[in-house]
Structures are given as C-alpha cells and as structure tokens.
Design an enzyme around this catalytic site. Structure first.
Site, PDB file in Angstrom:
ATOM      1  N   ASP A  15       0.832  -1.207   0.000  1.00  0.00           N
ATOM      2  CA  ASP A  15       0.000   0.000   0.000  1.00  0.00           C
ATOM      3  C   ASP A  15       0.866   1.255   0.000  1.00  0.00           C
ATOM      4  O   ASP A  15       1.922   1.285   0.625  1.00  0.00           O
ATOM      5  CB  ASP A  15      -0.906  -0.021   1.239  1.00  0.00           C
ATOM      6  N   GLY A  16       0.384   2.281  -0.692  1.00  0.00           N
ATOM      7  CA  GLY A  16       1.038   3.592  -0.632  1.00  0.00           C
ATOM      8  C   GLY A  16       1.785   3.990  -1.895  1.00  0.00           C
ATOM      9  O   GLY A  16       2.461   5.019  -1.899  1.00  0.00           O
ATOM     10  N   ARG A  19       0.451   7.492  -2.968  1.00  0.00           N
ATOM     11  CA  ARG A  19       0.888   8.596  -2.094  1.00  0.00           C
ATOM     12  C   ARG A  19       2.384   8.854  -2.232  1.00  0.00           C
ATOM     13  O   ARG A  19       2.837   9.990  -2.206  1.00  0.00           O
ATOM     14  CB  ARG A  19       0.507   8.290  -0.629  1.00  0.00           C
ATOM     15  N   HIS A  32       3.354   2.896  -9.084  1.00  0.00           N
ATOM     16  CA  HIS A  32       3.183   1.448  -9.275  1.00  0.00           C
ATOM     17  C   HIS A  32       4.452   0.823  -9.882  1.00  0.00           C
ATOM     18  O   HIS A  32       4.843  -0.280  -9.521  1.00  0.00           O
ATOM     19  CB  HIS A  32       1.972   1.163 -10.164  1.00  0.00           C
ATOM     20  N   SER A  60      -7.053  -6.007  -5.950  1.00  0.00           N
ATOM     21  CA  SER A  60      -8.238  -6.600  -5.324  1.00  0.00           C
ATOM     22  C   SER A  60      -9.425  -6.552  -6.285  1.00  0.00           C
ATOM     23  O   SER A  60      -9.423  -5.778  -7.256  1.00  0.00           O
ATOM     24  CB  SER A  60      -8.588  -5.844  -4.040  1.00  0.00           C
ATOM     25  N   THR A  61     -10.442  -7.354  -5.986  1.00  0.00           N
ATOM     26  CA  THR A  61     -11.664  -7.308  -6.807  1.00  0.00           C
ATOM     27  C   THR A  61     -12.229  -5.880  -6.772  1.00  0.00           C
ATOM     28  O   THR A  61     -12.763  -5.395  -7.759  1.00  0.00           O
ATOM     29  CB  THR A  61     -12.724  -8.313  -6.274  1.00  0.00           C
ATOM     30  N   GLU A  62     -12.042  -5.185  -5.637  1.00  0.00           N
ATOM     31  CA  GLU A  62     -12.554  -3.815  -5.481  1.00  0.00           C
ATOM     32  C   GLU A  62     -11.739  -2.794  -6.279  1.00  0.00           C
ATOM     33  O   GLU A  62     -12.220  -1.708  -6.584  1.00  0.00           O
ATOM     34  CB  GLU A  62     -12.556  -3.400  -4.000  1.00  0.00           C
ATOM     35  N   ASN A  63     -10.475  -3.127  -6.612  1.00  0.00           N
ATOM     36  CA  ASN A  63      -9.627  -2.169  -7.344  1.00  0.00           C
ATOM     37  C   ASN A  63     -10.167  -1.859  -8.745  1.00  0.00           C
ATOM     38  O   ASN A  63      -9.766  -0.862  -9.350  1.00  0.00           O
ATOM     39  CB  ASN A  63      -8.178  -2.664  -7.456  1.00  0.00           C
ATOM     40  N   GLU A 198       0.197 -12.530  13.076  1.00  0.00           N
ATOM     41  CA  GLU A 198       0.660 -11.309  13.729  1.00  0.00           C
ATOM     42  C   GLU A 198       0.606 -10.189  12.685  1.00  0.00           C
ATOM     43  O   GLU A 198       0.966 -10.409  11.522  1.00  0.00           O
ATOM     44  CB  GLU A 198       2.123 -11.481  14.194  1.00  0.00           C
TER      45      GLU A 198
HETATM   46  C1  FPP Z   1      -1.515   0.049  -3.601  1.00  0.00           C
HETATM   47  O1  FPP Z   1      -1.082   1.374  -3.657  1.00  0.00           O
HETATM   48  C2  FPP Z   1      -1.048  -0.666  -4.740  1.00  0.00           C
HETATM   49  C3  FPP Z   1      -1.819  -1.283  -5.683  1.00  0.00           C
HETATM   50  C4  FPP Z   1      -3.290  -1.288  -5.758  1.00  0.00           C
HETATM   51  C5  FPP Z   1      -1.198  -1.983  -6.766  1.00  0.00           C
HETATM   52  C6  FPP Z   1      -0.095  -2.891  -6.307  1.00  0.00           C
HETATM   53  C7  FPP Z   1       0.790  -3.024  -7.433  1.00  0.00           C
HETATM   54  C8  FPP Z   1       2.115  -2.915  -7.368  1.00  0.00           C
HETATM   55  C9  FPP Z   1       2.985  -2.761  -6.175  1.00  0.00           C
HETATM   56  C10 FPP Z   1       2.816  -3.023  -8.578  1.00  0.00           C
HETATM   57  C11 FPP Z   1       3.308  -4.396  -8.561  1.00  0.00           C
HETATM   58  C12 FPP Z   1       3.429  -4.848  -9.871  1.00  0.00           C
HETATM   59  C13 FPP Z   1       3.275  -6.115 -10.142  1.00  0.00           C
HETATM   60  C14 FPP Z   1       3.557  -6.527 -11.528  1.00  0.00           C
HETATM   61  C15 FPP Z   1       2.833  -7.087  -9.089  1.00  0.00           C
HETATM   62  P1  FPP Z   1      -2.193   2.465  -3.826  1.00  0.00           P
HETATM   63  O2  FPP Z   1      -2.361   2.763  -5.272  1.00  0.00           O
HETATM   64  O3  FPP Z   1      -3.443   1.982  -3.136  1.00  0.00           O
HETATM   65  O4  FPP Z   1      -1.550   3.673  -3.075  1.00  0.00           O
HETATM   66  P2  FPP Z   1      -2.341   4.827  -2.320  1.00  0.00           P
HETATM   67  O5  FPP Z   1      -3.125   4.158  -1.222  1.00  0.00           O
HETATM   68  O6  FPP Z   1      -1.235   5.693  -1.818  1.00  0.00           O
HETATM   69  O7  FPP Z   1      -3.207   5.487  -3.336  1.00  0.00           O
END
Ligand code: FPP
Length: 238
Positions: A15-16, A19, A32, A60-63, A198
């Site tokens: 996550d993050g 941001r 990303h 996620s399915t929600e994404n 944990e």
């Molecule tokens: C969460 O950050 C991240 C995601 C929804 C995507 C996760 C994907 C990656 C780390 C790229 C990995 C690539 C592969 C090929 C696995 P966010 O967008 O929710 O960040 P935010 O909460 O700061 O908006």
C-alpha cells in the site's frame, strides 16, 4: 540475527504507491512502477532470510472501481512485468502462483500471462510467491463453497481441513502480515488464512519498503509472543 524465529508464510499488502508518487510530484503510475522495482529487490531477499511462502496483494476485486486509466495501466503493467521480466522469476528460482478470479473481467492477455508464468516457474524451489490478483477474501470463501456444493459433498464430510482444500491454493496459514503506508486495515485480504497472524503496520510507503525495512519487520515478528488462543508455557498458568 542468527537463530531468530522466521515466519514460514509471510504476507504483504502493498500500500502507498499512489501517495509515494504524489509526494514526489509524480503520476500514480510511476508509483506502481516503483512498487514493482521494490518487489524485485525484496522478494528474493525475503526468501533468502528463510521465509518459504510470500503472499502479496497486487490487485483486489474492489480495485476495478479505480479510474479506467489506472486499471488499464495496472493491467498493462502486469503483462509487461510478468511476461517481459519472467526471466527474473525463473532465474531467481521463485515459484510464482496466482490467487483470485483469474477470469473475466481480467483481460485475456493478463490471464494468459499469469498462467504462462505459473507454468514457467512451476518447478522452482527457492520460495513460493503467491500473487493475489483480482482477489477478494469474501470471493475466495464463496468460490470454495460453490466448489463444495458442485462436488456434492455431504454436510458430515465437511470440516476445516476439507474446507481449506477448496480455497484457491493449498497453503499453510499466514504467520505474519505487513501492511505498508500506515493504514491499519485488512481490506478483504486472505481472511481465512489470517486467523492467527501477527500484524505489523510500518509507516512507510511500499516503494520505500527496502531490505532494511524487511529486517526490521522480521525482528518485530521474532519478538512477538504467539499463543494460538492458549497460554504460552506452564509458568503462566497459575
Ligand atoms: C496500492 O497502492 C497498490 C496497488 C493497488 C497496486 C499494487 C501493485 C504494485 C505494487 C505493482 C506491482 C506490480 C506487479 C507486476 C505485481 P495504492 O495505489 O493503493 O496507493 P495509495 O493508497 O497511496 O493510493
């Protein structure tokens, strides 16, 4: 850090990214991409530290509710990284598996890419990377129930062990969950498998979660006192 207690199955909610990028004046997409570069560094490191299975929440399915542009960017990123960089996973001896509804609305080329990477890495022995993609914890449980009903099992045939065999993967329970960025939620991630995990919530955006952060997290885990609903030892019983 010898003789320390290492989780067998670790999980990370990545996550993050957004941001992290915003704070640097960059687009979310750049966040990303940076997230994937971080994964490339820490995944082999985590397996070298002795973890056997790492589950990550990639989508996620929600994404799918995010903007069309971001969803489409992420889908292309999955194809680019998991297809064009498949040599990285093959050469690192990492077995990659995918959990989730690997079906529509995931584009066909994404589904094919994931299946191909599973096939290419199926004999690797250096650690299992379970990538949760188009994944939801509720959906996983509902999908398991559907398979059980379709299989015609009788009520008396079902117990926890049997139920687990119908989840997306046969993996042991998660020992340690990390969610980066300071958010303190599970967000529908591996609900069944997290029952006794944990939890650790570092205040760091995922792209900055480096090897040193992994070491800190593993130290936190090693100090936790896991009881599984019981008591730790005889001396605490009176
Ligand atoms: C969460 O950050 C991240 C995601 C929804 C995507 C996760 C994907 C990656 C780390 C790229 C990995 C690539 C592969 C090929 C696995 P966010 O967008 O929710 O960040 P935010 O909460 O700061 O908006």
């Amino acid at each position: 850090m010898k003789n320390t207690i290492i989780p067998r199955h670790m999980a990370i909610i990545l996550d993050g990214n957004g941001r992290w990028a915003k704070e640097k004046g960059l687009s979310r997409s750049k966040g990303h991409v940076a997230g994937f570069e971080t994964l490339k560094k820490i995944v082999p490191y985590i397996f070298n530290r002795g973890v056997s299975i790492l589950s990550i929440f990639a989508f996620s399915t929600e994404n799918f509710k995010r903007s069309e542009a971001e969803v489409s960017f992420l889908m292309n990123l999955f194809v680019n990284k998991f297809r064009k960089e498949n040599k990285f996973f093959v050469d690192s001896n990492i077995k990659v598996i995918f959990s989730g509804r690997i079906a529509s609305p995931l584009p066909d080329n994404v589904q094919e890419t994931l299946r191909e990477l599973e096939r290419l890495t199926s004999h690797n022995t250096g650690g299992i990377l379970n990538v949760c993609l188009n994944y939801g914890g509720h959906s996983e449980i509902v999908d398991a129930v559907k398979k059980i009903v379709q299989g015609g099992l009788r009520v008396e045939d079902i117990d926890e062990e049997v139920f687990e065999a119908y989840l997306y993967q046969r993996l042991p329970a998660i020992d340690f969950l990390i969610r980066t960025s300071g958010e303190k939620r599970v967000s529908n991630f591996m609900l069944w498998q997290l029952a006794y995990a944990e939890f650790y919530f570092p205040e760091i955006y995922f792209p900055d979660f480096n090897e040193e952060q992994v070491d800190i997290a593993l130290e936190v885990y090693a100090k936790r006192n896991r009881r599984f609903g019981g008591i730790q030892d005889e001396t605490e019983s009176d």
